[in-house]
Design an enzyme around this catalytic site. Sequence first.
Site, PDB file in Angstrom:
ATOM      1  N   ASP A  98       0.850  -1.187   0.000  1.00 53.21           N
ATOM      2  CA  ASP A  98       0.000   0.000   0.000  1.00 53.21           C
ATOM      3  C   ASP A  98       0.891   1.244   0.000  1.00 53.21           C
ATOM      4  O   ASP A  98       1.802   1.349   0.820  1.00 53.21           O
ATOM      5  CB  ASP A  98      -0.860  -0.011   1.272  1.00 53.21           C
ATOM      6  CG  ASP A  98      -2.304   0.302   1.003  1.00 53.21           C
ATOM      7  OD1 ASP A  98      -2.560   1.409   0.482  1.00 53.21           O
ATOM      8  OD2 ASP A  98      -3.168  -0.527   1.314  1.00 53.21           O
ATOM      9  N   ASP A 200      -3.253   4.549  -2.195  1.00 52.56           N
ATOM     10  CA  ASP A 200      -4.331   5.089  -1.381  1.00 52.56           C
ATOM     11  C   ASP A 200      -4.766   6.470  -1.887  1.00 52.56           C
ATOM     12  O   ASP A 200      -3.913   7.345  -2.116  1.00 52.56           O
ATOM     13  CB  ASP A 200      -3.808   5.200   0.059  1.00 52.56           C
ATOM     14  CG  ASP A 200      -4.905   5.474   1.045  1.00 52.56           C
ATOM     15  OD1 ASP A 200      -5.816   4.638   1.145  1.00 52.56           O
ATOM     16  OD2 ASP A 200      -4.863   6.527   1.710  1.00 52.56           O
ATOM     17  N   GLU A 255      -6.540   4.048  -5.865  1.00 54.04           N
ATOM     18  CA  GLU A 255      -7.877   4.248  -5.297  1.00 54.04           C
ATOM     19  C   GLU A 255      -8.377   5.594  -5.797  1.00 54.04           C
ATOM     20  O   GLU A 255      -7.699   6.611  -5.637  1.00 54.04           O
ATOM     21  CB  GLU A 255      -7.792   4.223  -3.775  1.00 54.04           C
ATOM     22  CG  GLU A 255      -9.139   4.102  -3.121  1.00 54.04           C
ATOM     23  CD  GLU A 255      -9.088   4.376  -1.625  1.00 54.04           C
ATOM     24  OE1 GLU A 255      -9.985   3.915  -0.921  1.00 54.04           O
ATOM     25  OE2 GLU A 255      -8.164   5.077  -1.154  1.00 54.04           O
ATOM     26  N   HIS A 331     -11.214  -3.672   2.863  1.00 52.60           N
ATOM     27  CA  HIS A 331     -11.208  -3.307   4.280  1.00 52.60           C
ATOM     28  C   HIS A 331     -12.080  -2.092   4.577  1.00 52.60           C
ATOM     29  O   HIS A 331     -12.256  -1.734   5.736  1.00 52.60           O
ATOM     30  CB  HIS A 331      -9.763  -3.040   4.719  1.00 52.60           C
ATOM     31  CG  HIS A 331      -9.185  -1.883   3.968  1.00 52.60           C
ATOM     32  ND1 HIS A 331      -8.915  -1.940   2.616  1.00 52.60           N
ATOM     33  CD2 HIS A 331      -8.878  -0.624   4.357  1.00 52.60           C
ATOM     34  CE1 HIS A 331      -8.454  -0.766   2.224  1.00 52.60           C
ATOM     35  NE2 HIS A 331      -8.423   0.052   3.255  1.00 52.60           N
ATOM     36  N   ASP A 332     -12.602  -1.427   3.538  1.00 50.69           N
ATOM     37  CA  ASP A 332     -13.479  -0.270   3.736  1.00 50.69           C
ATOM     38  C   ASP A 332     -14.941  -0.594   3.416  1.00 50.69           C
ATOM     39  O   ASP A 332     -15.795   0.300   3.446  1.00 50.69           O
ATOM     40  CB  ASP A 332     -13.065   0.887   2.812  1.00 50.69           C
ATOM     41  CG  ASP A 332     -11.720   1.481   3.188  1.00 50.69           C
ATOM     42  OD1 ASP A 332     -11.346   1.412   4.367  1.00 50.69           O
ATOM     43  OD2 ASP A 332     -11.043   2.011   2.284  1.00 50.69           O
TER      44      ASP A 332
HETATM   45  C1  NOJ Z   1      -8.466   4.866   1.993  1.00 48.87           C
HETATM   46  C2  NOJ Z   1      -8.234   3.672   2.850  1.00 48.87           C
HETATM   47  O1  NOJ Z   1      -8.647   2.526   2.167  1.00 48.87           O
HETATM   48  C3  NOJ Z   1      -8.993   3.910   4.123  1.00 48.87           C
HETATM   49  O2  NOJ Z   1      -9.012   2.767   4.947  1.00 48.87           O
HETATM   50  C4  NOJ Z   1      -8.406   5.104   4.822  1.00 48.87           C
HETATM   51  O3  NOJ Z   1      -9.170   5.430   5.955  1.00 48.87           O
HETATM   52  C5  NOJ Z   1      -8.385   6.329   3.898  1.00 48.87           C
HETATM   53  N1  NOJ Z   1      -7.878   6.002   2.629  1.00 48.87           N
HETATM   54  C6  NOJ Z   1      -7.545   7.440   4.479  1.00 48.87           C
HETATM   55  O4  NOJ Z   1      -6.201   7.081   4.422  1.00 48.87           O
END
Ligand code: NOJ
Length: 561
Positions: A98, A200, A255, A331-332
């Site tokens: 990451d 990210d 992302e 994970h989100d």
């Molecule tokens: C995206 C990540 O996937 C998430 O888990 C994180 O809270 C935010 N970026 C901020 O870094």
Amino acid sequence: MNSEWWKNAVIYQIYPKSFKDSNGDGFGDINGIIEKLPYIKSLGVDAIWLNPLYVSPQVDNGYDIADYRKIDPRFGSNEDLYHLIREAHQLNLKIIMDLVVNGTSDQHQWFKESCKSKDNYFSDFYIWKDAKEDGSEPNNWGSNFSGSAWEWNEQRQQYYLHYYAKEQPDLNWENPRVREAVFDLMHFWKARGVDGWRMDIITSISKNQNFPDNPAKNGEKYVVANQDNGPRMHEFIHDIDREVLSPFKMMSVGEAPASKSIDARQLVDPKREELDMVFTFEHMHIDRKPGGINGRWDVQPADIIALKNILSDWQNSLRDHGWNALYFENHDRARTPSRWGNDHEYRYESATAFATVLHCLQGTPFVYQGEEIGMTNPDFKLEDYEDVELTTNYHQFVEEQKTLSAADFLKAAHKISRDNARTPMQWNDAVNAGFSEAKPWFKINTRYPEINVTKDQESQKSVSNYYRKLIELRHQNLILRDVTYELKFADDPDVFVYERVLGKQKWTIIANLSEKTFDLSDYYTADTKTKVLLSNYQRQGSGLGDAALKPWEALVCEKQI
Ligand code: NOJ
């Protein structure tokens, strides 16, 4: 073509904190991952993406990094990671790390130095602004974790920008020293064998230098800052490609929260030399009430027509212009059977139906730990959750704004909270689900005796064995790569059907994303020319036979045309 290995790949995502604890401290670690490599390999995947393992105060579970080059001791050591990379490579598994460079932790040395004065080497590593005359924030930008995106710093007597938690100050990408520092850290990990990057919120790194107020449609005080891609985003990403990705042939998946398919087409068009793939957020909003004032917590039933339109739009837009990154869980995101399927009566069927839809599209599928055994959302009480987004949003919407009741917030959290995916991996029915011998850092889902890897693999209805078959189909059939895509029954609110054609071969992917039965016979009569290649009910071999789809039934069919 070798450098495009990811086009044939399926990537397994590991959230290290919750994957496997090897040293009995209740916290997943690198040696735990090494222990489970044979299992990961047995799924047939090609690469592993590791969520952040770097030194971090863990305010946002590792997305607040205090040292980019050092592994956090709770996960092990740098040597442990190098060991993991070697072991994975032995098994022909690539390693994706990451890259979290929209911001750092406020405990990073760069930030500590930056706070000290306006004229040292690190002063402009972050985005600093004076207060307005009345002492208030420079503009109305809001943090994704609620409240203002600006935090006052006593030491420097200025505000700094943070798109997420206040402990995650945003880096200033306008500063060439910041860009150099990022290239450097990428080189560092490349030299240690890392094969690629998940980047990210990479589309947020460039900021509008006029820092204008965002329109407040509902009269709100703060409006989430990164709703658009910044003006120099493409340029900065192209720089990363030129300095690191292309020369070292590293894979990249960015992302891209605010990107539509039209933006993605620019981000991933190989001619533009930016990224290989991006993660869209669009399809993950099909259960969000449009125009709601409580952000992601205004939940509605999943709109399957919207899902079909969005995924089809991305398939069509990127055809011949780039490559899709395919995912439903990470994970989100919550667990799909609980969020959009039926996690009780039809847990196996709904998990595999969504998997079928995803894995037969053009693009690279990502499987999030536990998705492959049909893990479900936990039945938590409010006090069981720990995610910084959830706690800050609860404070904003329930306590301050009072636009959501605590009960409605909890109902939404059960559906979509990020913590749903972060409970420890369920390996077996032993104590703590085989995740750890000690008390785990986070509550285990109480359904672990019923849902775990061992049990799943022994079951007649094994989600993981279905994944193995899907992954094998993808590896062995070019038709699932970059050929045509055509959506059928676009207006049907329950079934997702699409066709892919290669030469004289046509594959039809059919998934009933509901419990209604659906009659396909007008379109697909029982026909011995149709061969069922994969199905989540007992329906194998030639001919569709009974053309009524059962609840959550999914099929992959082949026909010569
Ligand atoms: C995206 C990540 O996937 C998430 O888990 C994180 O809270 C935010 N970026 C901020 O870094």
